[in-house]
Design a protein around this motif. Structure first.
Motif, PDB file in Angstrom:
ATOM      1  N   HIS A  67       9.975 -16.997 -23.185  1.00  0.00           N
ATOM      2  CA  HIS A  67       9.666 -17.130 -21.758  1.00  0.00           C
ATOM      3  C   HIS A  67       9.209 -15.785 -21.202  1.00  0.00           C
ATOM      4  O   HIS A  67       9.769 -14.735 -21.529  1.00  0.00           O
ATOM      5  N   LEU A  68       8.187 -15.835 -20.347  1.00  0.00           N
ATOM      6  CA  LEU A  68       7.684 -14.652 -19.662  1.00  0.00           C
ATOM      7  C   LEU A  68       8.000 -14.793 -18.182  1.00  0.00           C
ATOM      8  O   LEU A  68       7.590 -15.772 -17.553  1.00  0.00           O
ATOM      9  N   LEU A  69       8.717 -13.818 -17.623  1.00  0.00           N
ATOM     10  CA  LEU A  69       9.150 -13.905 -16.235  1.00  0.00           C
ATOM     11  C   LEU A  69       8.631 -12.711 -15.433  1.00  0.00           C
ATOM     12  O   LEU A  69       8.866 -11.559 -15.795  1.00  0.00           O
ATOM     13  N   ALA A  70       7.911 -13.003 -14.367  1.00  0.00           N
ATOM     14  CA  ALA A  70       7.413 -11.960 -13.464  1.00  0.00           C
ATOM     15  C   ALA A  70       8.309 -11.904 -12.229  1.00  0.00           C
ATOM     16  O   ALA A  70       8.677 -12.941 -11.677  1.00  0.00           O
ATOM     17  N   VAL A  71       8.639 -10.709 -11.804  1.00  0.00           N
ATOM     18  CA  VAL A  71       9.443 -10.542 -10.599  1.00  0.00           C
ATOM     19  C   VAL A  71       8.503 -10.281  -9.424  1.00  0.00           C
ATOM     20  O   VAL A  71       7.796  -9.272  -9.390  1.00  0.00           O
ATOM     21  N   ALA A  72       8.490 -11.189  -8.473  1.00  0.00           N
ATOM     22  CA  ALA A  72       7.657 -11.063  -7.276  1.00  0.00           C
ATOM     23  C   ALA A  72       8.567 -10.862  -6.065  1.00  0.00           C
ATOM     24  O   ALA A  72       9.717 -10.436  -6.195  1.00  0.00           O
ATOM     25  N   SER A  73       8.069 -11.161  -4.911  1.00  0.00           N
ATOM     26  CA  SER A  73       8.833 -10.986  -3.671  1.00  0.00           C
ATOM     27  C   SER A  73       8.505 -12.124  -2.716  1.00  0.00           C
ATOM     28  O   SER A  73       7.402 -12.679  -2.757  1.00  0.00           O
ATOM     29  N   ILE A  74       9.459 -12.460  -1.868  1.00  0.00           N
ATOM     30  CA  ILE A  74       9.201 -13.475  -0.857  1.00  0.00           C
ATOM     31  C   ILE A  74       8.047 -13.030   0.041  1.00  0.00           C
ATOM     32  O   ILE A  74       7.381 -13.857   0.672  1.00  0.00           O
ATOM     33  N   ALA A  75       7.783 -11.711   0.061  1.00  0.00           N
ATOM     34  CA  ALA A  75       6.640 -11.192   0.824  1.00  0.00           C
ATOM     35  C   ALA A  75       5.321 -11.685   0.258  1.00  0.00           C
ATOM     36  O   ALA A  75       4.295 -11.646   0.943  1.00  0.00           O
ATOM     37  N   GLY A  76       5.337 -12.171  -0.989  1.00  0.00           N
ATOM     38  CA  GLY A  76       4.139 -12.735  -1.586  1.00  0.00           C
ATOM     39  C   GLY A  76       3.834 -14.130  -1.075  1.00  0.00           C
ATOM     40  O   GLY A  76       2.762 -14.682  -1.348  1.00  0.00           O
ATOM     41  N   ILE A  77       4.771 -14.716  -0.335  1.00  0.00           N
ATOM     42  CA  ILE A  77       4.579 -16.039   0.259  1.00  0.00           C
ATOM     43  C   ILE A  77       4.480 -15.940   1.779  1.00  0.00           C
ATOM     44  O   ILE A  77       3.658 -16.607   2.405  1.00  0.00           O
ATOM     45  N   VAL A  78       5.321 -15.112   2.356  1.00  0.00           N
ATOM     46  CA  VAL A  78       5.316 -14.888   3.798  1.00  0.00           C
ATOM     47  C   VAL A  78       5.089 -13.404   4.065  1.00  0.00           C
ATOM     48  O   VAL A  78       5.909 -12.577   3.670  1.00  0.00           O
ATOM     49  N   PRO A  79       3.980 -13.025   4.700  1.00  0.00           N
ATOM     50  CA  PRO A  79       3.704 -11.606   4.953  1.00  0.00           C
ATOM     51  C   PRO A  79       4.838 -10.933   5.720  1.00  0.00           C
ATOM     52  O   PRO A  79       5.420 -11.516   6.638  1.00  0.00           O
ATOM     53  N   ILE A  80       5.147  -9.721   5.315  1.00  0.00           N
ATOM     54  CA  ILE A  80       6.196  -8.941   5.958  1.00  0.00           C
ATOM     55  C   ILE A  80       5.561  -7.759   6.687  1.00  0.00           C
ATOM     56  O   ILE A  80       4.857  -6.957   6.060  1.00  0.00           O
ATOM     57  N   PRO A  81       5.767  -7.624   7.989  1.00  0.00           N
ATOM     58  CA  PRO A  81       5.146  -6.525   8.741  1.00  0.00           C
ATOM     59  C   PRO A  81       5.504  -5.158   8.180  1.00  0.00           C
ATOM     60  O   PRO A  81       6.590  -4.964   7.609  1.00  0.00           O
ATOM     61  N   LEU A  82       4.584  -4.228   8.317  1.00  0.00           N
ATOM     62  CA  LEU A  82       4.776  -2.830   7.939  1.00  0.00           C
ATOM     63  C   LEU A  82       5.017  -2.642   6.438  1.00  0.00           C
ATOM     64  O   LEU A  82       5.661  -1.694   6.014  1.00  0.00           O
ATOM     65  N   SER A  83       4.487  -3.541   5.634  1.00  0.00           N
ATOM     66  CA  SER A  83       4.608  -3.391   4.178  1.00  0.00           C
ATOM     67  C   SER A  83       3.251  -3.226   3.512  1.00  0.00           C
ATOM     68  O   SER A  83       3.112  -3.367   2.295  1.00  0.00           O
ATOM     69  N   GLY A  84       2.219  -2.964   4.311  1.00  0.00           N
ATOM     70  CA  GLY A  84       0.912  -2.621   3.758  1.00  0.00           C
ATOM     71  C   GLY A  84       0.339  -3.662   2.814  1.00  0.00           C
ATOM     72  O   GLY A  84       0.327  -4.851   3.099  1.00  0.00           O
ATOM     73  N   VAL A  85      -0.130  -3.189   1.663  1.00  0.00           N
ATOM     74  CA  VAL A  85      -0.757  -4.093   0.698  1.00  0.00           C
ATOM     75  C   VAL A  85       0.264  -4.748  -0.227  1.00  0.00           C
ATOM     76  O   VAL A  85      -0.098  -5.568  -1.076  1.00  0.00           O
ATOM     77  N   TYR A  86       1.540  -4.393  -0.065  1.00  0.00           N
ATOM     78  CA  TYR A  86       2.591  -4.931  -0.943  1.00  0.00           C
ATOM     79  C   TYR A  86       2.614  -6.457  -0.998  1.00  0.00           C
ATOM     80  O   TYR A  86       2.628  -7.033  -2.100  1.00  0.00           O
ATOM     81  N   PRO A  87       2.607  -7.177   0.134  1.00  0.00           N
ATOM     82  CA  PRO A  87       2.631  -8.635   0.059  1.00  0.00           C
ATOM     83  C   PRO A  87       1.459  -9.219  -0.731  1.00  0.00           C
ATOM     84  O   PRO A  87       1.627 -10.196  -1.471  1.00  0.00           O
ATOM     85  N   ALA A  88       0.278  -8.628  -0.579  1.00  0.00           N
ATOM     86  CA  ALA A  88      -0.890  -9.136  -1.310  1.00  0.00           C
ATOM     87  C   ALA A  88      -0.696  -9.006  -2.812  1.00  0.00           C
ATOM     88  O   ALA A  88      -1.057  -9.906  -3.581  1.00  0.00           O
TER      89      ALA A  88
END
Length: 283
Positions: free
Chosen positions: A135-156
């Protein structure tokens, strides 16, 4: 698919020296895994290996933004451990601020670490994990689904990580190998502490409801990530209360992936392990 028994089997962990990475390494060792600690060649990596002080925790220095270094480190880990049953691509970076504020250097560091770092780790590990049906598991962030203010290009970048895992799931649909993504919310980690140093974010958190600013304990986050690896989860979200936010997107992905099996394109996907190493096949 059956659960993966991690006992005595190799797992690559990128971003190993981060606060969450260190705890993931510890949990993997508790499950009997042999852990390849992949991170930039710094004193932190040496210190982590010394702190774990375990024969099955071995450092493989590599800058995840450099594809050649990642391939070399992962190949060395596979040789050392006699193969790999899994990978946790956990390297990540964030620079706070608005997109307009961020310099080219800031943007490239975040994109190179989060997106390319994950991509190179997955590509490097796939031939080895594929032969083991792991199994290959990538760790993402909820910011990848809902934009989080003041986090720059991180959510993208984290949205891209989620789509990368979704694409892998489709490409692996005919094979015993599986892929997934873990969407993390706020965790009690070094990254969260660094983000909170931005005074604007600190003020925002102080004014937010307690639930929205509560952070998941790092040991709990690590335990859930290792559980997701061992149980081949296609997608997982933590803390639990963020699941309703992610459900529409994850549900749509599942429906598309399920329906994809009925389309002609599915017949064009490889049905056996592919890759660089011995034992690989094209179809």
């Amino acid at each position: 698919m059956s659960r993966i028994d991690l006992t005595g089997r190799g797992v690559v962990l990128s971003g190993a020296t981060g606060g969450i990475g260190r705890e993931i390494a510890r949990v993997l060792l508790e499950h009997g895994a042999r852990v390849a600690l992949v991170s930039r060649p710094t004193e932190r990596l040496e210190e982590l290996e010394a702190q774990l002080d375990h024969p099955d925790a071995v450092a493989f220095p590599a800058d995840v933004t450099d594809r050649a270094q990642v391939v070399e480190a992962v190949d060395a880990a596979a040789e050392r451990f006699g193969g790999l049953c899994g990978v946790i691509a956990g390297a990540g970076a964030v620079v706070t601020g608005t997109i307009a504020e961020q310099s080219e250097e800031d943007c490239r560091r975040v994109v190179d670490t989060n997106l390319y770092g994950t991509l190179w780790t997955m590509q490097a590990a796939l031939p080895h994990v594929d032969r083991a049906g792991g199994h290959l598991l990538a760790v993402a962030s909820i910011a990848g689904i809902v934009p989080i203010p003041l986090s720059g290009v991180y959510p993208a970048t984290k949205a891209a990580v989620g789509e990368l895992a979704a694409q892998l799931r489709i490409e692996l649909m005919h094979r015993p190998t599986s892929a997934g993504v873990f969407y993390l919310g706020m965790v009690e980690s070094e990254m969260a502490e660094a983000v909170a140093e931005d005074e604007r974010i600190e003020r925002t958190l102080e004014r937010s409801p307690r639930l929205l600013r509560s952070a998941l304990p790092v040991d709990e986050a690590a335990g859930r990530i290792v559980h997701a690896l061992a149980h081949r989860q296609a997608s997982a979200v933590a803390p639990w209360w963020q699941l309703p936010v992610a459900a529409p997107q994850l549900g749509l992905q599942l429906a598309v992936e399920t329906g994809m099996r009925a389309f002609a394109i599915a017949r064009e996907l490889p049905r056996r392990a592919v890759g660089r190493g011995p034992g690989a096949a094209d179809r």
